[in-house]
Design an enzyme around this catalytic site. Structure first.
Site, PDB file in Angstrom:
ATOM      1  N   HIS A 580       0.813  -1.212   0.000  1.00 16.72           N
ATOM      2  CA  HIS A 580       0.000   0.000   0.000  1.00 16.72           C
ATOM      3  C   HIS A 580       0.845   1.261   0.000  1.00 16.72           C
ATOM      4  O   HIS A 580       0.450   2.283  -0.540  1.00 16.72           O
ATOM      5  CB  HIS A 580      -0.996  -0.039   1.154  1.00 16.72           C
ATOM      6  CG  HIS A 580      -2.121  -0.973   0.849  1.00 16.72           C
ATOM      7  ND1 HIS A 580      -2.307  -2.150   1.519  1.00 16.72           N
ATOM      8  CD2 HIS A 580      -3.052  -0.942  -0.122  1.00 16.72           C
ATOM      9  CE1 HIS A 580      -3.338  -2.788   0.991  1.00 16.72           C
ATOM     10  NE2 HIS A 580      -3.813  -2.076  -0.014  1.00 16.72           N
ATOM     11  N   ARG A 723     -16.943  -1.490  -7.003  1.00 16.26           N
ATOM     12  CA  ARG A 723     -16.707  -2.795  -6.396  1.00 16.26           C
ATOM     13  C   ARG A 723     -17.454  -2.830  -5.061  1.00 16.26           C
ATOM     14  O   ARG A 723     -17.329  -1.899  -4.263  1.00 16.26           O
ATOM     15  CB  ARG A 723     -15.211  -2.974  -6.152  1.00 16.26           C
ATOM     16  CG  ARG A 723     -14.916  -4.186  -5.305  1.00 16.26           C
ATOM     17  CD  ARG A 723     -13.452  -4.480  -5.275  1.00 16.26           C
ATOM     18  NE  ARG A 723     -12.745  -3.645  -4.319  1.00 16.26           N
ATOM     19  CZ  ARG A 723     -11.416  -3.619  -4.210  1.00 16.26           C
ATOM     20  NH1 ARG A 723     -10.672  -4.327  -5.038  1.00 16.26           N
ATOM     21  NH2 ARG A 723     -10.832  -2.883  -3.315  1.00 16.26           N
ATOM     22  N   GLU A 816      -9.423 -11.954  -9.513  1.00 16.64           N
ATOM     23  CA  GLU A 816      -8.223 -11.768  -8.687  1.00 16.64           C
ATOM     24  C   GLU A 816      -7.850 -13.047  -7.937  1.00 16.64           C
ATOM     25  O   GLU A 816      -6.919 -13.077  -7.158  1.00 16.64           O
ATOM     26  CB  GLU A 816      -8.370 -10.577  -7.721  1.00 16.64           C
ATOM     27  CG  GLU A 816      -9.705 -10.437  -7.077  1.00 16.64           C
ATOM     28  CD  GLU A 816      -9.899  -9.132  -6.299  1.00 16.64           C
ATOM     29  OE1 GLU A 816      -8.963  -8.334  -6.173  1.00 16.64           O
ATOM     30  OE2 GLU A 816     -11.016  -8.941  -5.806  1.00 16.64           O
ATOM     31  N   ASN A 839      -3.257  -7.151  -8.529  1.00 16.10           N
ATOM     32  CA  ASN A 839      -2.532  -7.166  -7.241  1.00 16.10           C
ATOM     33  C   ASN A 839      -2.788  -8.491  -6.530  1.00 16.10           C
ATOM     34  O   ASN A 839      -1.867  -9.192  -6.119  1.00 16.10           O
ATOM     35  CB  ASN A 839      -2.995  -6.028  -6.330  1.00 16.10           C
ATOM     36  CG  ASN A 839      -2.884  -4.674  -6.994  1.00 16.10           C
ATOM     37  OD1 ASN A 839      -2.118  -4.515  -7.933  1.00 16.10           O
ATOM     38  ND2 ASN A 839      -3.645  -3.707  -6.516  1.00 16.10           N
ATOM     39  N   ASP A 840      -4.073  -8.813  -6.373  1.00  9.80           N
ATOM     40  CA  ASP A 840      -4.386 -10.067  -5.694  1.00  9.80           C
ATOM     41  C   ASP A 840      -4.138 -11.266  -6.593  1.00  9.80           C
ATOM     42  O   ASP A 840      -3.704 -12.314  -6.132  1.00  9.80           O
ATOM     43  CB  ASP A 840      -5.836 -10.053  -5.192  1.00  9.80           C
ATOM     44  CG  ASP A 840      -5.938  -9.322  -3.865  1.00  9.80           C
ATOM     45  OD1 ASP A 840      -5.105  -9.604  -2.977  1.00  9.80           O
ATOM     46  OD2 ASP A 840      -6.821  -8.463  -3.718  1.00  9.80           O
ATOM     47  N   ARG A 850       1.207 -10.087  -0.726  1.00  8.06           N
ATOM     48  CA  ARG A 850       1.568  -8.845  -1.420  1.00  8.06           C
ATOM     49  C   ARG A 850       2.227  -7.831  -0.498  1.00  8.06           C
ATOM     50  O   ARG A 850       2.878  -6.893  -0.960  1.00  8.06           O
ATOM     51  CB  ARG A 850       0.338  -8.231  -2.118  1.00  8.06           C
ATOM     52  CG  ARG A 850      -0.769  -7.831  -1.170  1.00  8.06           C
ATOM     53  CD  ARG A 850      -2.070  -7.597  -1.904  1.00  8.06           C
ATOM     54  NE  ARG A 850      -2.287  -6.193  -2.202  1.00  8.06           N
ATOM     55  CZ  ARG A 850      -3.432  -5.701  -2.682  1.00  8.06           C
ATOM     56  NH1 ARG A 850      -4.447  -6.524  -2.945  1.00  8.06           N
ATOM     57  NH2 ARG A 850      -3.563  -4.433  -2.922  1.00  8.06           N
ATOM     58  N   CYS A 887      -7.573  -3.476 -13.409  1.00  5.34           N
ATOM     59  CA  CYS A 887      -7.586  -2.365 -12.449  1.00  5.34           C
ATOM     60  C   CYS A 887      -6.522  -2.505 -11.366  1.00  5.34           C
ATOM     61  O   CYS A 887      -6.467  -1.717 -10.442  1.00  5.34           O
ATOM     62  CB  CYS A 887      -8.961  -2.211 -11.811  1.00  5.34           C
ATOM     63  SG  CYS A 887      -9.454  -3.649 -10.861  1.00  5.34           S
TER      64      CYS A 887
HETATM   65  C1  PEP Z   1      -6.365  -5.921  -6.975  1.00  8.63           C
HETATM   66  O1  PEP Z   1      -6.324  -6.882  -6.181  1.00  8.63           O
HETATM   67  O2  PEP Z   1      -5.661  -5.862  -7.996  1.00  8.63           O
HETATM   68  C2  PEP Z   1      -7.253  -4.789  -6.694  1.00  8.63           C
HETATM   69  C3  PEP Z   1      -7.427  -3.833  -7.581  1.00  8.63           C
HETATM   70  O3  PEP Z   1      -7.849  -4.758  -5.474  1.00  8.63           O
HETATM   71  P1  PEP Z   1      -7.133  -4.211  -4.140  1.00  8.63           P
HETATM   72  O4  PEP Z   1      -5.772  -3.705  -4.485  1.00  8.63           O
HETATM   73  O5  PEP Z   1      -8.022  -3.170  -3.588  1.00  8.63           O
HETATM   74  O6  PEP Z   1      -7.110  -5.463  -3.304  1.00  8.63           O
HETATM   75 MG    MG Z   2      -7.863  -7.049  -4.665  1.00  7.05          MG
END
Ligand code: PEP
Ligand code: MG
Length: 953
Positions: A580, A723, A816, A839-840, A850, A887
């Site tokens: 983050h 979402r 994801e 990301n996930d 992550r 995304c």
């Molecule tokens: C992701 O997992 O790529 C995503 C966009 O969701 P977040 O980063 O909020 O988990």
């Molecule tokens: Mg995610």
């Protein structure tokens, strides 16, 4: 939790020997469903390692770590053997307590039992007990003694009136574990009793956990009901535990020695007058307990035996437990501490033996007291030493070297390194004298206050507010009061200060509330500032010119505090691109490289650095030529960005005419017009959990509707992809309690959680549908991994849609979880769209957390395995005429844009700040060439080779 109840007890058992007694116990535990067959071997093996005889006719047989898996549920069974069973060495057992436990839960039981073990003729009484009730009563032991020790005495408090003293007294009792919530109010309603000499007495029996007496004196003499008020006793009353003390107090008053109490300047004087528990002023030493199951019977026995070799008294206490020190020679007393792994123990020995005894005991504890021990990591340790970074063990990278890290935020930065590493600070635990330590502390507090004042003056409002909060914390009378108390007990200023900070921070953290956890981080922050002052540790001053911040890891709150005008770039030793902090750095537009390795922390502050956020590279003391070249590239990039900015509202179309939509990721409802102004063609991901987090309690349907309406209004007819709530697991909502899980990333999170709480999901969907007003609304569900999850969620939308019709609605899922990508052909028949959360998806595909401090750098979304899943998803979607967006953070990675384009995704959703640049990158690309590049990327065997391929393309 192990508790004793009469149903667990079988009276009048007979066993010829220990082995038969163990068989009876194992049978009983198994018959009651606590353990599986085979547990008997565990009981026997444990006895073979050392007898479980506890003393006073009691043994506590339990299994070994190897038989822990045979335990179905934690519990105990008690067998009384009136004829006694020889437990070895002539020790006769009348009561065997068989324990089924997977971890160190039996410590709690030992703690309970040790109250009874102090009784002199317990063994005989256990033998004779004729009913389970009688036996239980014996085990529950003698009534609890009145607590009265230094932590319950607070002198010269700056209090204005009786009520304030009363509140303080109640607080001391609560902190010492004598009373629970509600006690303060009960005490305030009690009838005060004047004792004469300006001393008052107040007591309550309500909300009392353990009898205890607090004594408080005011700084200035006060008046109460037209009489002097010089000192107040507050009693948490339970049974007759306070009887002896009260008699003694009456004697003191009759002898006319009341002033010795209200004029006392140290808690020791008060305790000596009243006969309370005085912590001896002996040499002491501290050590962290590393035994996996704490100070349970076996290691405690070893310790007690060792202590008995010394001709003098040795005591032990658990630092910050609030409990008094106990004699190390008494096994039962040691067990009553209930000391756990990671807790700091303090040993105190009479001066004539301290020189020999303390080192011997410390060594024995360090060596595990007969058990194999894994040293406790610094982060798990109590107080005394601040977290240790491994920086002392690595050497700094040489001048001229280039370190490859992970690209976290694009851009080129140069400047002197400002290395912020928390190095170990050692300090003495005992002080010279309380008055000197007090003075030392006051000076440090003033210096830090001035330092904060300076920071406030030169920071902008948002950051300045944080330092104002720090100033308030520094002046918190409760903190200062607790520290003073420890100084009076002989602790050094740094030890007292850090112990209080640590315990206050832990209390906040234990409440499992994000806001309070942030407050704990603030507390630790000022704690460290003051410690540095106290120990004369110079913090490298912030360079005057813009600098490159070098840290182990940068938490999101650290980044939020950064002043982008002073911080040219960020390098971290650990962390990955989807941490983050990296996301926030990108949002602030600060170039950043993460995961550069621990060696970066060994750099000297002010070493010149050149950072290439795009390529994830850090050059150490670069040559003038390299800097020049990089700066020239930065200028070119600046120019490119400027050109991109001019074109930001134009569609993103490749050189050969293929169009891609570029949307924005947002997490708040305000400022949508600014997002549009940055070139967004719509919103591709509205993280609604962030909106929920912005409210101090769960927003009701009307509040949510207003929130979503604001976003749609700001979009002026552009599409909004929302979402649904993605909380649970590692993303808690403060006002939405969720059971802690061992593996939160694999637990009840995302759509799994909202399907379990359908009323919350329904309320959110209703608010969304109502807010739509026929504007283009796309709803997607997070973390879908199974068909039935999608179908249940979709069914809910369909049901509500009948009630609240929306003309332009699409419903889809986030991809994801790898299973969603693998199921894409089936899902694509039913969904309206997919949005790939890289990301996930990367985290789950590569099995790398992550946020993992050292591994997340490898969680690269350009890994061919992740690209394969993206490719599958796109092909499945297009076969059914559905669209696919991306995304996750990968969508804004300049090296990834051409590949995603080549994999034929239809939309990229990125941070608003990146929109213009991503559009420009697309315009520079040829779609057919990108397709060829993507096909080649799918054939690579690592993320690194995919990146190399892009670089050389
Ligand atoms: C992701 O997992 O790529 C995503 C966009 O969701 P977040 O980063 O909020 O988990
Ligand atoms: Mg995610």
């Amino acid at each position: 939790m192990l508790e004793l109840v009469k149903e667990q007890i079988a009276m009048g058992q007979v066993a010829a020997d220990k082995s038969q007694a163990l068989s009876l116990l194992a049978e009983r535990l198994q018959a009651d469903g606590l353990v599986a067959e085979g547990y008997l071997q565990g009981l026997q093996a444990r006895e073979a390692q050392g007898s479980t005889f506890l003393g006073q006719g009691i043994a506590i047989p339990h299994g070994t770590p190897q038989t822990r898996d045979l335990v179905f549920s934690t519990g105990v069974r008690l067998l009384q053997f009136p004829d006694g069973v020889d437990w070895g060495d002539g020790q006769i057992v009348y009561l065997a307590i068989g324990i089924a436990a997977r971890s160190d839960e039996h410590l709690r039981l030992l703690q309970l039992l040790t109250r009874a073990l102090g009784e002199t003729d317990l063994a005989e009484a256990l033998r004779r007990a004729s009913s389970p009730e009688a036996l239980l009563k014996l085990l529950q032991g003698a009534p609890r003694e009145l607590a009265l020790d230094a932590q319950l005495v607070s002198l010269n408090l700056p209090a204005d009136d009786f009520d304030e003293l009363c509140w303080r007294g109640a607080r001391l009792l609560r902190r010492a574990g004598c009373a629970e919530a509600g006690f303060t109010a009960a005490l305030q309603q009690a009838q005060p009793l004047p004792l004469g000499d300006g001393l008052w007495w107040l007591h309550s029996e309500r909300h009392v956990l353990q009898p205890g007496l607090a004594f408080i004196t005011p700084q200035q003499p006060l008046q109460y009901r037209d009489q002097p008020l010089r000192g107040l006793f507050c009693l948490a009353s339970l049974g007759a535990a306070h009887q002896a003390l009260l008699e003694r107090l009456c004697e003191v008053l009759i002898e006319g020695r009341g002033q010795t109490l209200y004029q006392a300047t140290s808690s020791r004087t008060v305790l000596e007058v009243l006969g309370g528990e005085v912590t001896p002023d002996w040499p002491s030493a501290r050590i962290v307990l590393a035994n996996a199951h704490g100070l349970h019977a076996r290691p405690a026995k070893v310790l007690a035996q060792l202590a008995k070799r010394f001709d003098g008294e040795i005591r032990l206490r658990v630092v910050d437990s609030g409990e008094a020190a106990v004699s190390v020679k008494s096994l039962s007393k040691l067990l009553s501490l209930g000391a756990r792994r990671g807790q700091t123990l303090e040993l105190l020995a009479e001066p004539q033996i301290a020189g020999d005894a303390l080192p011997a005991l410390l060594q024995a504890i360090e060596e595990g007291l007969g058990e194999e021990v894994e040293p406790v990591q610094a982060a798990q340790v109590d107080t005394a030493v601040t977290p240790v970074a491994p920086v002392d063990e690595v050497t700094a990278p040489a001048a001229g070297s280039v370190i490859q890290g992970v690209s976290a935020s694009p851009g080129i930065a140069t400047g002197p390194a400002h290395v912020k590493v928390e190095r170990t600070i050692d300090y003495p635990l005992r002080g010279t004298s309380p008055s000197e330590e007090r003075l030392h502390l006051e000076q440090a507090l003033t210096a830090v206050d001035n330092e904060l004042q300076g920071l406030i003056a030169r920071s902008d409002k948002a950051i300045g507010d944080i330092f104002i909060t720090h100033q308030e914390m520094l002046a918190d009378p409760a903190l200062v009061e607790d520290v003073q108390q420890r100084l009076a007990e002989g602790e050094s200023a740094p030890a007292a200060w850090m112990a209080v900070i640590d315990s206050a921070a832990r209390q906040q953290e234990a409440l499992n509330d994000t806001l309070l956890a942030e407050r704990a981080a603030d507390l630790r922050d000022i704690g460290r500032r003051v410690l540095q002052q106290l120990c004369g540790v110079q913090q490298a001053g912030e360079p005057e010119q813009p600098y490159v911040l070098v840290m182990a890891e940068v938490g999101p709150s650290d980044v939020a505090r950064l002043d982008p005008a002073r911080v040219a770039g960020i390098v971290t030793a650990y962390g990955g691109a989807t941490a983050h902090s990296a996301i926030v750095a990108r949002a602030l537009g600060i170039p950043a490289v993460v995961g550069a390795g621990a060696q970066i922390l060994a750099l000297q502050s002010s070493t010149a650095l050149l950072l290439d956020g795009q390529r994830g590279r850090v050059s150490i003391a670069p040559s003038a030529g390299d800097v020049e070249q990089a700066l020239a590239e930065r200028d070119r990039r600046e120019q490119r960005l400027q050109a991109a900015w001019v074109e930001r509202h134009q569609p993103a179309v490749t050189r050969d005419g293929h169009a891609l939509e570029v949307f924005a990721n947002v997490g708040e409802t305000a400022g949508i017009d600014k997002v549009v102004e940055q070139g967004a063609e719509g919103i591709g991901l509205l993280r609604t959990e962030l909106i929920f987090m912005g409210h101090s309690q769960a927003p009701d349907a009307a509040t949510q509707e207003a929130d979503y309406r604001r976003v749609l209004d700001g979009l002026g007819g552009r599409p909004l992809v929302v979402r649904t709530l993605d909380v649970g697991g590692d993303k808690p909502l403060p006002y939405w309690p969720i059971a802690a899980e061992e593996n939160p990333f694999l637990g009840v999170r995302g759509v799994r959680l909202t399907l379990q709480r359908p009323q919350i999901m329904e309320e959110q969907l209703r608010a969304l549908l109502r807010a739509a007003d026929n504007r283009p609304l796309r709803i997607m569900f997070p973390m879908v991994g199974q068909m039935h999850e999608w179908r249940e969620a979709k069914a809910m939308v369909e049901r509500l849609r009948l009630e609240i019709p929306v003309a332009d609605l699409q419903v889809g899922i986030m991809v994801e979880v790898p299973s969603a990508a693998l199921l894409a052909p089936q899902l694509a028949r039913e969904v309206d769209f997919f949005s790939i959360g890289t990301n996930d998806l990367t985290q789950y595909t590569l099995a790398i957390d992550r946020g993992h401090p050292s591994l997340s750098a490898q969680a690269d979304g350009l890994h061919p395995a992740v690209l394969q899943l993206i490719d599958m998803t796109v092909r499945a979607a297009h076969a059914h005429g559905k669209w696919v967006g991306v995304c996750g953070e990968l969508a804004a990675d300049a090296q990834a844009v051409a590949i995603l384009l080549g994999l034929e995704v239809d939309e990229l959703s990125v941070a608003a700040r990146s929109i213009a640049e991503v559009k420009a990158l697309i315009r520079e690309t040829d779609f057919q060439a990108a397709r060829a590049l993507a096909q080649a990327a799918l054939q690579q065997d690592s993320a690194a080779s995919v990146r190399a391929l892009v670089e050389h393309n």
